[in-house]
Motif scaffolding. Structure first.
Motif, PDB file in Angstrom:
ATOM      1  N   GLY A   1       0.507  -2.350  -1.424  1.00 29.49           N
ATOM      2  CA  GLY A   1      -0.296  -1.569  -2.395  1.00 29.49           C
ATOM      3  C   GLY A   1       0.481  -0.435  -2.921  1.00 29.49           C
TER       4      GLY A   1
ATOM      5  N   ARG B   1      -1.753  -2.952   4.551  1.00 27.56           N
ATOM      6  CA  ARG B   1      -2.470  -2.983   3.244  1.00 27.56           C
ATOM      7  C   ARG B   1      -3.825  -2.400   3.475  1.00 27.56           C
ATOM      8  NH1 ARG B   1      -2.292  -7.899   2.628  1.00 27.56           N
ATOM      9  NH2 ARG B   1      -0.725  -7.885   1.153  1.00 27.56           N
ATOM     10  N   TRP B   2      -4.565  -2.562   4.503  1.00 25.61           N
ATOM     11  CA  TRP B   2      -6.033  -2.207   4.597  1.00 25.61           C
ATOM     12  C   TRP B   2      -6.076  -0.871   5.477  1.00 25.61           C
ATOM     13  CZ3 TRP B   2      -9.751  -3.958   1.966  1.00 25.61           C
ATOM     14  CH2 TRP B   2      -9.732  -5.126   1.083  1.00 25.61           C
TER      15      TRP B   2
ATOM     16  N   ASN C   1      -5.955   0.975   2.227  1.00 26.51           N
ATOM     17  CA  ASN C   1      -7.253   0.776   1.568  1.00 26.51           C
ATOM     18  C   ASN C   1      -8.276   1.582   2.205  1.00 26.51           C
ATOM     19  OD1 ASN C   1      -6.125  -0.835  -0.501  1.00 26.51           O
ATOM     20  ND2 ASN C   1      -6.630  -2.675   0.588  1.00 26.51           N
TER      21      ASN C   1
ATOM     22  N   ILE D   1      -8.325   5.058   0.730  1.00 26.10           N
ATOM     23  CA  ILE D   1      -8.597   5.102  -0.622  1.00 26.10           C
ATOM     24  C   ILE D   1      -9.981   4.869  -0.549  1.00 26.10           C
ATOM     25  CG2 ILE D   1      -8.633   3.807  -2.974  1.00 26.10           C
ATOM     26  CD1 ILE D   1      -5.499   3.373  -2.066  1.00 26.10           C
ATOM     27  N   ALA D   2     -10.533   3.661  -0.058  1.00 28.35           N
ATOM     28  CA  ALA D   2     -11.953   3.625   0.039  1.00 28.35           C
ATOM     29  C   ALA D   2     -12.801   4.747   0.741  1.00 28.35           C
ATOM     30  CB  ALA D   2     -12.612   2.493   0.883  1.00 28.35           C
TER      31      ALA D   2
ATOM     32  N   SER E   1      -9.823   0.657  -4.010  1.00 22.54           N
ATOM     33  CA  SER E   1      -9.616  -0.017  -2.942  1.00 22.54           C
ATOM     34  C   SER E   1     -10.377  -1.598  -2.988  1.00 22.54           C
ATOM     35  CB  SER E   1      -9.939   0.519  -1.643  1.00 22.54           C
ATOM     36  OG  SER E   1     -10.207  -0.804  -0.543  1.00 22.54           O
TER      37      SER E   1
END
Length: 341
Positions: free
Chosen positions: A121, A243-244, A247, A250-251, A337
């Motif tokens: 990302g 990655r998550w 994310n 971000i989310a 995200s």
């Protein structure tokens, strides 16, 4: 009817395979057995990654490492930081010396494909700029013909510099350095007329000078520098975890979930996306091989993306960066995200 049954069977098989694969990550297993995440960081870029007065690494990139540790262990402090120069960072990752890099590294084709890295990302959209002493008397990079330039070797910055001067029919004399700290020291000592690197790092550098008003960052941005964390090729589940984790930060900002309110929101909300993010609904954690509170732990211990940005590099810090391209997509930026579903 038969088609619906067939598609349903494929979906169930895919979910089962995904859960099984989550248990097979060799990197995750090694990290859990070791009890600590090994994260490669910059030796010292204020605001992004640098030791504080007590020697503890802090910064915007450091928070990505902390997020991954929080996701895995429920403890954002379960990280061993390895300061790496640009020249050795990829070797350290490939050899297994570190589990991941969160080290202001530009995502490029060759680094992804040829060096066998997986960029998971972008945590900061940047571009290369130039800083000069005000006394040099220039106001544009196109006036730098014949200048000496401090340039960190083994970076995209080095290649971009050569391209820019070639396109603009200018000559320059490179002054090679191996680290951000060395570049700053050489520049301040007058060993070069110009210091070039990512604009964010120039801002961080200038903010640390005893006399920042004596230096000017020129207006030209000569490249795209999408900076982000990366892992080795070959372990998709580990890449998914890193990655998550990013994310999730971000989310969380997009949905108004903060370190202050996440625990209360984890009791349940009317927003299914928030509920899935915080582990109230679904089994997203299990798909990664993690506890279902993995994202909740990230947000309560590290904060959301905006909290990390403002704390480390935002406009009220010495680095003083505006969000710009790094604003949420809902605010005209590039940050968002994929859905948590």
């Amino acid at each position: 009817m038969k088609k619906s049954v067939f598609l349903g069977a494929l979906t169930l098989a895919g979910l089962a395979a995904g859960t099984a694969m989550a248990q097979d990550s060799s990197t995750l297993a090694a990290v859990k057995e070791r009890g600590v995440l090994k994260c490669g960081v910059n030796p010292g870029t204020p605001g992004f990654a640098a030791p504080d007065a007590s020697g503890k690494f802090v910064g915007f990139d450091v928070d990505v490492c902390r997020a991954v540790a929080a996701a895995i262990f429920g403890d954002s402090e379960a990280v061993e930081y390895t300061p790496l120069t640009s020249a050795v960072r990829f070797t350290a990752l490939a050899s297994g010396e570190v589990d991941m890099l969160a080290r202001n590294t530009t995502w490029t084709f060759s680094r992804d494909v040829d060096l066998k890295n997986t960029f998971v990302g972008v945590n900061y959209y940047d571009g290369q700029g130039f800083m000069v002493p005000k006394d040099l008397g220039v106001s544009s990079a196109k006036e730098l013909g014949g200048a000496t330039v401090c340039i960190e070797t083994g970076t995209t910055t080095e290649l971009n510099l050569a391209d820019y001067f070639r396109v603009n029919n200018m000559e320059y004399e490179p002054v090679p350095v191996e680290s951000f700290t060395e570049a700053q020291t050489q520049f301040l000592a007058g060993a070069c007329d110009v210091y070039t690197t990512d604009a964010s790092a120039l801002a961080a550098s200038r903010a640390s000078f005893e006399n920042p008003e004596g230096y000017v960052v020129l207006p030209e941005i000569i490249s795209k520098e999408p900076l982000g964390p990366l892992v080795r090729h070959g372990d998709d589940n580990w890449g998914d975890i890193v990655r998550w984790s990013l994310n999730a930060m971000i989310a969380a900002e997009e949905y108004g979930v903060t370190s202050a309110n996440a625990t209360e929101l984890a009791k349940g909300t009317e927003n299914p996306e928030i509920n899935r993010l915080l582990g109230v609904e679904g089994e997203l954690g299990a798909m990664l091989g993690l506890d279902n509170a993995w994202a909740l732990n990230i947000i309560t211990q590290v904060g959301n993306y905006g909290e990390s940005f403002e704390k480390n590099i935002g406009e009220n810090t010495p680095v003083g960066l505006a969000r710009g391209l790094n604003a949420q997509w809902t605010e005209g930026g590039l940050i968002y995200s994929p859905p948590f579903r």
